[in-house]
Design a protein around this motif. Structure first.
Motif, PDB file in Angstrom:
ATOM      1  N   ILE A 151       0.861  -1.187   0.000  1.00 37.86           N
ATOM      2  CA  ILE A 151       0.000   0.000   0.000  1.00 37.86           C
ATOM      3  C   ILE A 151       0.897   1.236   0.000  1.00 37.86           C
ATOM      4  O   ILE A 151       1.785   1.359   0.843  1.00 37.86           O
ATOM      5  N   PRO A 152       0.704   2.157  -0.937  1.00 38.01           N
ATOM      6  CA  PRO A 152       1.591   3.316  -1.040  1.00 38.01           C
ATOM      7  C   PRO A 152       1.546   4.201   0.203  1.00 38.01           C
ATOM      8  O   PRO A 152       0.481   4.417   0.789  1.00 38.01           O
ATOM      9  N   VAL A 153       2.707   4.700   0.608  1.00 39.82           N
ATOM     10  CA  VAL A 153       2.827   5.707   1.663  1.00 39.82           C
ATOM     11  C   VAL A 153       3.668   6.851   1.111  1.00 39.82           C
ATOM     12  O   VAL A 153       4.346   6.707   0.094  1.00 39.82           O
ATOM     13  N   ALA A 154       3.617   7.988   1.779  1.00 40.98           N
ATOM     14  CA  ALA A 154       4.441   9.120   1.357  1.00 40.98           C
ATOM     15  C   ALA A 154       5.914   8.755   1.536  1.00 40.98           C
ATOM     16  O   ALA A 154       6.273   8.042   2.481  1.00 40.98           O
ATOM     17  N   PRO A 155       6.796   9.220   0.637  1.00 38.74           N
ATOM     18  CA  PRO A 155       8.229   8.980   0.829  1.00 38.74           C
ATOM     19  C   PRO A 155       8.665   9.490   2.207  1.00 38.74           C
ATOM     20  O   PRO A 155       8.246  10.569   2.634  1.00 38.74           O
ATOM     21  N   TYR A 156       9.487   8.715   2.885  1.00 40.60           N
ATOM     22  CA  TYR A 156       9.868   9.096   4.247  1.00 40.60           C
ATOM     23  C   TYR A 156      11.253   8.568   4.589  1.00 40.60           C
ATOM     24  O   TYR A 156      11.812   7.715   3.889  1.00 40.60           O
ATOM     25  N   ALA A 157      11.784   9.076   5.685  1.00 39.85           N
ATOM     26  CA  ALA A 157      13.051   8.593   6.225  1.00 39.85           C
ATOM     27  C   ALA A 157      12.903   8.395   7.722  1.00 39.85           C
ATOM     28  O   ALA A 157      12.224   9.173   8.394  1.00 39.85           O
ATOM     29  N   GLU A 158      13.521   7.343   8.234  1.00 43.46           N
ATOM     30  CA  GLU A 158      13.560   7.121   9.675  1.00 43.46           C
ATOM     31  C   GLU A 158      14.604   8.040  10.287  1.00 43.46           C
ATOM     32  O   GLU A 158      15.702   8.177   9.758  1.00 43.46           O
ATOM     33  N   VAL A 159      14.254   8.675  11.395  1.00 43.35           N
ATOM     34  CA  VAL A 159      15.170   9.626  12.025  1.00 43.35           C
ATOM     35  C   VAL A 159      15.351   9.247  13.489  1.00 43.35           C
ATOM     36  O   VAL A 159      14.406   9.298  14.279  1.00 43.35           O
ATOM     37  N   ARG A 160      16.572   8.869  13.828  1.00 41.16           N
ATOM     38  CA  ARG A 160      16.893   8.560  15.221  1.00 41.16           C
ATOM     39  C   ARG A 160      18.018   9.436  15.746  1.00 41.16           C
ATOM     40  O   ARG A 160      18.196   9.565  16.958  1.00 41.16           O
ATOM     41  N   THR A 161      18.774  10.028  14.831  1.00 40.86           N
ATOM     42  CA  THR A 161      19.888  10.896  15.212  1.00 40.86           C
ATOM     43  C   THR A 161      19.932  12.099  14.269  1.00 40.86           C
ATOM     44  O   THR A 161      19.316  12.090  13.187  1.00 40.86           O
ATOM     45  N   VAL A 162      20.668  13.123  14.668  1.00 38.87           N
ATOM     46  CA  VAL A 162      20.870  14.282  13.798  1.00 38.87           C
ATOM     47  C   VAL A 162      21.516  13.849  12.493  1.00 38.87           C
ATOM     48  O   VAL A 162      21.204  14.366  11.416  1.00 38.87           O
ATOM     49  N   ALA A 163      22.400  12.845  12.582  1.00 34.73           N
ATOM     50  CA  ALA A 163      23.082  12.353  11.385  1.00 34.73           C
ATOM     51  C   ALA A 163      22.088  11.821  10.358  1.00 34.73           C
ATOM     52  O   ALA A 163      22.299  11.973   9.137  1.00 34.73           O
ATOM     53  N   ASP A 164      20.998  11.217  10.822  1.00 33.91           N
ATOM     54  CA  ASP A 164      19.987  10.716   9.884  1.00 33.91           C
ATOM     55  C   ASP A 164      19.391  11.866   9.075  1.00 33.91           C
ATOM     56  O   ASP A 164      19.107  11.716   7.884  1.00 33.91           O
ATOM     57  N   LEU A 165      19.191  13.013   9.717  1.00 35.44           N
ATOM     58  CA  LEU A 165      18.655  14.175   9.002  1.00 35.44           C
ATOM     59  C   LEU A 165      19.704  14.782   8.080  1.00 35.44           C
ATOM     60  O   LEU A 165      19.393  15.237   6.975  1.00 35.44           O
ATOM     61  N   GLU A 166      20.941  14.773   8.509  1.00 32.03           N
ATOM     62  CA  GLU A 166      22.020  15.313   7.667  1.00 32.03           C
ATOM     63  C   GLU A 166      22.183  14.495   6.395  1.00 32.03           C
ATOM     64  O   GLU A 166      22.578  15.023   5.353  1.00 32.03           O
ATOM     65  N   GLN A 167      21.833  13.200   6.479  1.00 28.63           N
ATOM     66  CA  GLN A 167      21.999  12.307   5.329  1.00 28.63           C
ATOM     67  C   GLN A 167      20.686  12.065   4.569  1.00 28.63           C
ATOM     68  O   GLN A 167      20.677  11.361   3.559  1.00 28.63           O
ATOM     69  N   ALA A 168      19.592  12.662   5.029  1.00 25.71           N
ATOM     70  CA  ALA A 168      18.297  12.436   4.386  1.00 25.71           C
ATOM     71  C   ALA A 168      18.290  12.968   2.959  1.00 25.71           C
ATOM     72  O   ALA A 168      18.920  13.994   2.650  1.00 25.71           O
ATOM     73  N   ASP A 169      17.566  12.283   2.097  1.00 21.96           N
ATOM     74  CA  ASP A 169      17.472  12.676   0.690  1.00 21.96           C
ATOM     75  C   ASP A 169      16.880  14.078   0.571  1.00 21.96           C
ATOM     76  O   ASP A 169      15.841  14.371   1.167  1.00 21.96           O
ATOM     77  N   GLU A 170      17.521  14.925  -0.203  1.00 21.69           N
ATOM     78  CA  GLU A 170      17.084  16.311  -0.356  1.00 21.69           C
ATOM     79  C   GLU A 170      15.675  16.402  -0.939  1.00 21.69           C
ATOM     80  O   GLU A 170      14.946  17.363  -0.677  1.00 21.69           O
ATOM     81  N   THR A 171      15.286  15.382  -1.712  1.00 18.15           N
ATOM     82  CA  THR A 171      13.964  15.420  -2.359  1.00 18.15           C
ATOM     83  C   THR A 171      12.818  15.260  -1.353  1.00 18.15           C
ATOM     84  O   THR A 171      11.658  15.448  -1.717  1.00 18.15           O
ATOM     85  N   LEU A 172      13.122  14.923  -0.092  1.00 18.50           N
ATOM     86  CA  LEU A 172      12.073  14.792   0.913  1.00 18.50           C
ATOM     87  C   LEU A 172      11.550  16.145   1.381  1.00 18.50           C
ATOM     88  O   LEU A 172      10.472  16.224   1.955  1.00 18.50           O
ATOM     89  N   PHE A 173      12.307  17.209   1.117  1.00 18.45           N
ATOM     90  CA  PHE A 173      11.893  18.538   1.581  1.00 18.45           C
ATOM     91  C   PHE A 173      11.116  19.279   0.502  1.00 18.45           C
ATOM     92  O   PHE A 173      11.402  19.119  -0.673  1.00 18.45           O
ATOM     93  N   PRO A 174      10.114  20.107   0.943  1.00 21.61           N
ATOM     94  CA  PRO A 174       9.624  20.324   2.301  1.00 21.61           C
ATOM     95  C   PRO A 174       8.933  19.079   2.845  1.00 21.61           C
ATOM     96  O   PRO A 174       8.415  18.261   2.089  1.00 21.61           O
ATOM     97  N   ALA A 175       8.931  18.991   4.191  1.00 25.54           N
ATOM     98  CA  ALA A 175       8.483  17.756   4.825  1.00 25.54           C
ATOM     99  C   ALA A 175       7.760  18.053   6.133  1.00 25.54           C
ATOM    100  O   ALA A 175       7.674  19.205   6.572  1.00 25.54           O
ATOM    101  N   ILE A 176       7.240  16.984   6.721  1.00 17.55           N
ATOM    102  CA  ILE A 176       6.687  17.056   8.078  1.00 17.55           C
ATOM    103  C   ILE A 176       7.512  16.106   8.939  1.00 17.55           C
ATOM    104  O   ILE A 176       7.682  14.929   8.591  1.00 17.55           O
ATOM    105  N   LEU A 177       8.039  16.636  10.030  1.00 14.91           N
ATOM    106  CA  LEU A 177       8.754  15.801  10.987  1.00 14.91           C
ATOM    107  C   LEU A 177       7.763  15.381  12.058  1.00 14.91           C
ATOM    108  O   LEU A 177       7.122  16.224  12.688  1.00 14.91           O
TER     109      LEU A 177
END
Length: 391
Positions: free
Chosen positions: A123-149
Motif C-alpha cells: 500500500i503506497p505511503v508518502a516517501p519518508y526517512a527514519e530519524v533517530r539521530t541528527v546524522a539521519d537528518l544530515e543524510q536524508a534525501d534532499e527530495t524529501l523537503f519540504p516535509a513534516i517531521l
C-alpha cells in the motif's frame, strides 16, 4: 484460561474498557444499548466514560493490581486509545479476550513500524526517512523537503509534528522534540484527506463504513463530510480494500480507522492507522444503521457485525472548548438551544468537567437527505458555536 475467540458473550455480560475519555464514553452507551454492562479502567475518577459505566476502576493503565481488579468483572477488554501500554494488553490477554491485541497495537504505536508495515502490504505511503539521530537528518534525501517531521510515538491532534522546509529546520525541530525517534515525511500535493472506519470480527468478517472527507484546523479534525462531496468510486473502493488488507495483515480484531491522502493526480496514499474508533467516524452515530461504537461492542462480544449502510448525507463538526470562550476569557455556555432548533441536528457532548481551548468537548452530526440542507445547517451550527469550520 483465555476466553476463546469463538465464544459469544450474551447481553448481560460485562465488557471492559481501558480508557475513560469520550471514545470510551460512547462505547459505554453503545454497549449498554445492546444490553451489556461496562467496567472502565482509568487513572482519574469521574472520567467521561467512568461516569456512565456500571463500574469504574481508578488505576494507572500499567497497574497490574488495577488490571487484576478489572479482570474480576469482565472476560473481554477493548481500548479507546492507541497509547495504552502494550504490556497491559498482553497481561489482560492471559485470562481475557483482548481487542485489539498487544501485537497489533505495538505496530501502530510507533510511526516507524507503522510506515514499514503499511508499505510491506503493498500500500503506497508518502516517501519518508527514519530519524533517530541528527546524522539521519544530515543524510536524508534532499527530495524529501519540504516535509513534516513527526515524533514516532505519542503524537496526536497535530502534537509532536512540525512542518519543515529545509534540512536546517528539520534539525532544529528534531532537537526541540528532545531528539526522540521521528519520521521525516515528504509533503505531497493533496486534493483531499479521507478516512475509512472499519470493523473486523474474530471470525475474520469485515465491514467498512462510507468514506469520510476530512478537514483539519490547527492539526485538529474540524469536520467530516459523508455522502456529499464527489469521490471517485474506484478511489473509495481502493481505500476500503487497503483498510481491510491492513487489518488482515495485522491480525487485527476490532474497530480501526485508516487515514488516506488523495493526491492531486488522484493517487491514493495511506497516512496513518488508528487502532480504535475515530473522530472522523462519529458521523456513524446518526447517519448509519450501526455506529462505529456498536461495531466495537459487537466485535468484543463475538456478535455478528452490523450494517454500515449510510441513511443520509451527513456532516460531523467537532466542538472544541473554544466555543465557551467566544466572547471573552470567562467561560460561557454555548447557545445549544439554537443549535438543536435546526432540523436534523444531533448534539453529542462528552461530559467533561471543564472547557479548555483546543479541548474536544463534543460534536454535532447534521443529517438530511438533501445535501444542500446539510451544508446550510452545518454552516449555521458553525456560526452559532463559532467553530470556524471550512464547509
Amino acid at each position: 484460561m483465555t476466553v476463546p475467540y469463538s465464544m459469544v458473550l450474551q447481553p448481560g455480560a460485562t465488557l471492559g474498557m481501558l480508557g475513560g475519555g469520550q471514545l470510551g464514553r460512547m462505547f459505554c452507551h453503545a454497549a449498554q444499548s445492546l444490553g451489556y454492562k461496562v467496567v472502565v479502567l482509568e487513572p482519574s475518577s469521574a472520567s467521561p466514560a467512568g461516569s456512565v459505566a456500571e463500574q469504574e476502576v481508578v488505576a494507572a493503565y500499567d497497574d497490574e493490581n488495577g488490571l487484576a481488579v478489572m479482570l474480576q468483572h469482565t472476560q473481554a477488554v477493548t481500548t479507546e486509545f492507541e497509547n495504552v501500554p502494550a504490556a497491559s494488553l498482553k497481561f489482560l490477554s492471559h485470562t481475557a479476550r483482548v481487542s485489539p491485541s498487544a501485537a497489533a497495537v505495538a505496530v501502530v504505536q510507533d510511526r516507524i513500524a507503522e510506515k514499514a508495515f503499511i508499505a510491506s502490504q503493498g500500500i503506497p505511503v508518502a516517501p519518508y526517512a527514519e530519524v533517530r539521530t541528527v546524522a539521519d537528518l544530515e543524510q536524508a534525501d534532499e527530495t524529501l523537503f519540504p516535509a513534516i517531521l513527526k515524533a514516532a510515538r505519542l503524537g496526536y491532534d497535530g502534537k509532536g509534528q512540525a512542518r519543515v522546509k529545509s534540512r536546517v529546520e528539520a534539525i532544529e525541530a528534531f532537537k526541540s522534540f528532545g531528539e526522540v525517534a521521528c519520521v521525516l515525511e515528504k509533503m505531497l500535493p493533496l486534493k483531499q484527506e479521507v478516512s475509512v472506519v472499519m470493523a473486523r470480527g474474530f471470525d475474520g468478517s469485515t465491514a467498512t463504513f462510507p468514506l469520510g472527507v476530512n478537514t483539519h484546523i490547527n492539526g485538529i479534525l474540524s469536520s467530516s463530510v459523508v455522502g456529499i462531496e464527489a469521490i471517485d468510486p474506484a478511489i473509495e473502493e481502493a481505500a476500503k480494500n487497503a483498510a481491510v488488507k491492513i487489518a488482515t495483515g495485522l491480525n487485527y480484531f476490532g474497530v480501526m480507522c485508516v487515514e488516506f491522502f488523495i493526491l492531486e493526480d488522484n493517487h491514493l496514499v495511506a497516512n496513518e492507522i488508528a487502532p480504535r474508533p475515530h473522530n472522523s467516524g462519529h458521523y456513524t452515530m446518526n447517519a448509519c444503521l450501526s455506529s462505529q461504537f456498536e461495531q466495537q461492542a459487537r466485535v468484543l462480544a463475538g456478535m455478528p457485525l452490523g450494517s454500515t449502510e449510510l441513511l443520509a448525507p451527513t456532516i460531523m463538526l467537532n466542538i472544541l472548548g473554544d466555543s465557551w470562550f467566544a466572547y471573552g476569557e470567562q467561560a460561557q455556555e454555548p447557545d445549544w438551544a439554537s443549535v438543536l432548533a435546526l432540523p436534523g441536528v444531533h448534539l453529542h457532548l462528552y461530559g467533561k468537567a471543564e472547557a479548555r481551548k483546543g479541548r474536544k468537548m463534543g460534536h454535532v452530526n447534521i443529517v438530511n437527505k438533501d445535501p444542500a440542507l446539510v451544508l446550510q445547517y452545518a454552516r449555521q451550527v458553525s456560526d452559532i458555536l463559532h467553530l470556524g469550520a471550512k464547509i
